[in-house]
Design an enzyme around this catalytic site. Structure first.
Site: not given
Length: 220
Positions: A12, A14, A170
Site C-alpha cells: 500500500d 499511504d 495499514d
C-alpha cells in the site's frame, strides 16, 4: 515465526510506504479555512489519512459531506495536488527495506486506492521508488480495494502467482484485499490505525511495527 521468501512484495502507499498525513491534513484544513470553519488537528486527521479524501472530509463535515460530496472532494483534491509532497516522507526504514528487496531480486509493486493522477504525481518525488515498475492506483481498474482485483492485476504484471506474493498495508481494506487475493498479508501497525480500529481481528498473517521488521520475518 519465520517464513520463506516471497516471490514478490506488494505495498500500500499511504500509511505504509509514505507518511502522507501531513499533506492530506493540510489540504483538508485549506478547504475548511476557505469556509471559515474550525481546523482539524494532526492528532485527529492522522489516523484517518488511509481513508483518503472521503474519510477526512466526512470527519470534518459530518452529514453535510454526503450532500456536498463532489464539490468538497474537488476542492480537497485541488488543494492536495497543489502541495502534494510538501511534508510527505517515506517512513523511516522504507528506503533500506526497498534496497534489501532489490538486492534479493524480489520484485515490488505499489497497490493504492489513491487516484492515478495523484499517485503519478507523488511517487516520482521519491528516488527510493525509482525501481518500482508496477503501480496500481484506485482507478486503474473499475474496482478498488478491498476488492482483490487490483492486487491480482499487479501480480499478473509482475508475472508472479498471487499465492507467492506478500501484501503489506495499514488498513482493514488492505488485509481483506490481500486475503481475498490469496496473498500473505502483513499489517503495518506503524501506519494510520485509529483508536477505534480493531486490527487484531482483521486476520493479517503477520504484523510489523516498523518497515525493516518485514526482513526479520524471513528465513533466508
Amino acid at each position: 515465526m519465520k517464513y520463506s521468501l516471497p516471490q514478490a512484495v506488494l505495498f500500500d502507499l499511504d500509511g505504509t510506504l509514505l507518511d502522507t498525513a501531513p499533506d492530506l491534513g493540510a489540504a483538508l484544513n485549506r478547504v475548511l479555512a476557505a469556509e471559515q470553519r474550525p481546523l482539524v488537528s494532526a492528532e485527529e486527521y492522522t489516523p484517518l489519512a488511509s481513508h483518503g479524501s472521503a474519510g477526512l472530509l466526512r470527519y470534518a463535515y459530518g452529514d453535510e459531506f454526503e450532500q456536498r460530496r463532489d464539490e468538497l472532494r474537488s476542492a480537497f483534491l485541488a488543494a492536495y495536488a497543489a502541495n502534494i509532497a510538501a511534508h510527505t516522507k517515506p517512513f523511516h526504514g522504507v528506503g533500506e527495506l526497498l534496497q534489501q528487496l532489490q538486492q534479493r531480486a524480489i520484485p515490488v509493486a505499489i497497490v493504492t486506492n489513491k487516484p492515478h493522477a495523484l499517485t503519478a504525481q507523488l511517487v516520482p518525488c521519491y528516488p527510493e521508488f525509482a525501481h518500482i515498475q508496477v503501480v496500481i492506483s484506485g482507478d486503474t481498474l473499475a474496482v478498488a480495494k478491498p476488492n482483490p482485483e487490483p492486487l491480482l492485476h499487479a501480480a499478473d504484471l509482475l508475472q508472479v502467482d498471487a499465492a507467492n506474493c506478500w501484501y503489506i498495508g495499514d488498513a482493514e481494506r488492505d488485509i481483506e484485499a490481500g486475503r481475498r487475493a490469496n496473498m500473505f498479508t502483513v499489517l503495518a501497525r506503524y501506519g494510520y490505525i485509529s483508536a477505534t480500529d480493531q486490527p487484531e481481528i482483521w486476520g493479517a498473517n503477520a504484523m510489523i511495527d516498523r518497515p525493516e521488521e518485514l526482513l526479520e520475518l524471513w528465513s533466508e
